[in-house]
Write an enzyme that holds these catalytic residues in place. Structure first.
Site, PDB file in Angstrom:
ATOM      1  N   LYS A 113      12.581 -32.370 -26.499  1.00  0.00           N
ATOM      2  CA  LYS A 113      13.510 -31.260 -26.698  1.00  0.00           C
ATOM      3  C   LYS A 113      13.844 -31.045 -28.174  1.00  0.00           C
ATOM      4  O   LYS A 113      14.213 -29.947 -28.575  1.00  0.00           O
ATOM      5  CB  LYS A 113      14.765 -31.461 -25.863  1.00  0.00           C
TER       6      LYS A 113
HETATM    7  C1  LIG Z   1      13.663 -31.927 -20.290  1.00  0.00           C
HETATM    8  C2  LIG Z   1      12.626 -32.961 -20.014  1.00  0.00           C
HETATM    9  C3  LIG Z   1      11.550 -32.729 -19.132  1.00  0.00           C
HETATM   10  C4  LIG Z   1      11.410 -31.443 -18.334  1.00  0.00           C
HETATM   11  O1  LIG Z   1      11.088 -30.348 -19.137  1.00  0.00           O
HETATM   12  P1  LIG Z   1      11.314 -28.841 -18.621  1.00  0.00           P
HETATM   13  O2  LIG Z   1      11.120 -28.001 -19.798  1.00  0.00           O
HETATM   14  O3  LIG Z   1      12.733 -28.799 -18.091  1.00  0.00           O
HETATM   15  O4  LIG Z   1      10.331 -28.602 -17.528  1.00  0.00           O
HETATM   16  C5  LIG Z   1      10.583 -33.722 -18.986  1.00  0.00           C
HETATM   17  N1  LIG Z   1      10.692 -34.892 -19.649  1.00  0.00           N
HETATM   18  C6  LIG Z   1      11.707 -35.162 -20.487  1.00  0.00           C
HETATM   19  C7  LIG Z   1      11.765 -36.487 -21.150  1.00  0.00           C
HETATM   20  C8  LIG Z   1      12.708 -34.212 -20.713  1.00  0.00           C
HETATM   21  O5  LIG Z   1      13.730 -34.485 -21.546  1.00  0.00           O
END
Ligand SMILES: *Cc1c(COP(=O)(O)O)cnc(C)c1O
Length: 469
Positions: A113
């Protein structure tokens, strides 16, 4: 470039108008009115660019209301080796022939993120300064999103963050990451309750329109178009590293929750990046796998949402999914409004089984599911055969990516977090603690800056008002 709502609202907006907004006025999600197609010669000319210049080229196609020099400077300042650990920013690592891991988790909070949120922090600061405005970001987190937002916004002028989290329910490492921040513009609020209570508080505060306007309350949730756009860049960067010419194709396996990450892959593919297939991996919360297998989208209640060892994928409805459905149904806003505002609300489900073959054939989607036992087995196997330690979410992606891989297909598995964030499951799988990057040594012992409040929206409002002076 103009932006439209997936639910057919007639307004057209420009990038900086939607940057600080959440949903469109009709409850839809913003999307560009068409995807820019990248010509073969342009794609070839991008192959050798450093990440921040590639980001600038791609973002320029979607942003025409920030002067080019300013946007270039924002990209350069965001994607540095200092912040993301390597000059490649998102390096590839080959596990075996045709199976590669793309590292997206070497940013400040060790989860992917950061890739989008770090850009968002700089875009917010730029746009707020230009307008002479302030913004108070209110959010709810059970882990990755909240910490990525705080590390992106810390010290930024014009922005404050008020982040609620369920008291005592995040991992000790995640708590330490967030609560050790001493920046004056970052406020951690531990709510005496569960994650749903935090989300209810955010909804209650945001629906008090007078309070929202007076205190300029905003969010940074995963439906923000700028976050999705930032994620498109690393699909290009991964493709260029895995190939030597644009005649080659690759596929991506993506651990998915809210459908943000893989939706960025879909956008990259629509732009003409030679992506063969997009392999969507879920954990036990398999709303999306069910859709891509059957064509039925059936959201779950919180009592049917499991707490798993890949917690960032524990979702019961996927907030970005509407964007893909819009494209799948030929961008028919009226139909989308019917499906999402009526059918889904009334019945908790809708059925697109007549269209699902095209999701595979035209849009390249396939899916699969991974369980706790699969995660343990995949983490163990990857460690034993390749000496590489992967986190639980990445393990879901690797398991499903391998399961769906066709002969001769190159599969890039997106690594969405580092194992240190989910140490408990790593110990269960490997009988040893994961390595900890040096900059996080001993963070659990640092002084914590957090306020505990009851699960009461009124008390949270009072807290915000008191800190906006
Ligand atoms: C947010 C997240 C996901 C999922 O991603 P999306 O964009 O919501 O599909 C997968 N793995 C980790 C470690 C995350 O923080």
């Amino acid at each position: 470039m103009q932006y439209i709502s997936t639910r057919g609202h007639p307004d057209r907006k420009r990038f900086c108008q939607i940057l600080l907004e959440g949903l469109a006025p009709d409850g839809g999600l913003y999307l560009p009115e068409s995807y820019p197609r990248v010509a073969a010669a342009t794609l070839a000319s991008w192959r050798e660019l450093p990440y921040h210049e590639l980001a600038f080229e791609i973002l320029s196609l979607y942003i025409d209301d920030i002067p080019a020099d300013d946007l270039r400077a924002i990209c350069r300042k965001t994607y540095t080796a200092q912040v993301f650990g390597t000059p490649e920013i998102v390096p590839l690592k080959q596990l075996e022939d045709g199976v590669l891991l793309q590292a997206l988790s070497n940013g400040p909070t060790l989860a992917f993120k950061d890739m989008a949120m770090q850009l968002l922090g700089n875009l917010f600061e730029y746009e707020l300064a230009r307008r002479g405005e302030e913004l108070n970001i209110l959010g709810a987190t059970s882990g990755d999103t909240g910490s990525a937002a705080e590390y992106a916004m810390r010290g930024k002028r014009g922005v404050r963050v008020f982040m609620t989290s369920p008291k005592g329910r995040m991992s000790p490492f995640q708590q330490a990451q967030m609560f050790s921040l001493q920046d004056a513009n970052i406020h951690n609020i531990a709510i005496e309750g569960v994650f749903d209570d935090c989300q209810d508080i955010v909804k209650a505060v945001s629906s008090d329109l007078e309070f929202k306007r007076k205190y300029r309350i905003g969010t940074v949730n995963s439906i923000n178009w700028a976050r999705l756009m930032a994620q498109v860049v690393y699909y290009f960067a991964g493709y260029f590293q895995a190939t030597s010419s644009n005649a080659q194709q690759v596929s991506f396996a993506v651990p998915s929750g809210n459908f943000g990450n893989i939706c960025a892959g879909h956008v990259a593919r629509m732009m003409g990046l030679p992506i063969g297939r997009l392999v969507l991996a879920t954990n036990e919360n398999d709303v999306l796998d069910e859709f891509f297998r059957t064509g039925v989208y059936r959201v779950r209640g919180s009592q049917d949402t499991y707490e798993t060892s890949s917690p960032s994928m524990d979702i019961s409805k996927a907030s970005n999914f509407e964007r893909f459905v819009f494209d799948l149904l030929g961008r028919d806003g009226a139909k989308l409004r019917y499906l999402f505002a009526q059918e889904l609300v009334a019945k908790g489900a809708f059925d697109l089984s007549a269209d699902i073959a095209r999701a595979r054939e035209q849009f390249g989607f396939v899916s699969g599911k991974s369980t706790h036992a699969d995660r343990l087995a995949t983490i163990r196997d990857t460690w034993e055969r390749f000496g590489t330690m992967i986190d639980t979410h990445t393990a879901d992606g690797l398991k499903v990516g391998r399961e769906r891989q066709l002969p001769g297909e190159t599969m890039i598995v997106l690594e969405t977090a580092l194992p240190i964030k989910f140490a408990g499951t790593i110990v269960e799988a490997l009988g040893r603690e994961p390595d900890r990057p040096a900059k996080f040594a001993g963070i659990e012992a640092l002084p914590k800056r957090v306020t505990e409040l009851p699960a009461d929206a009124g008390r949270v409002k009072d807290f915000i008002a008191a800190h906006c002076a």
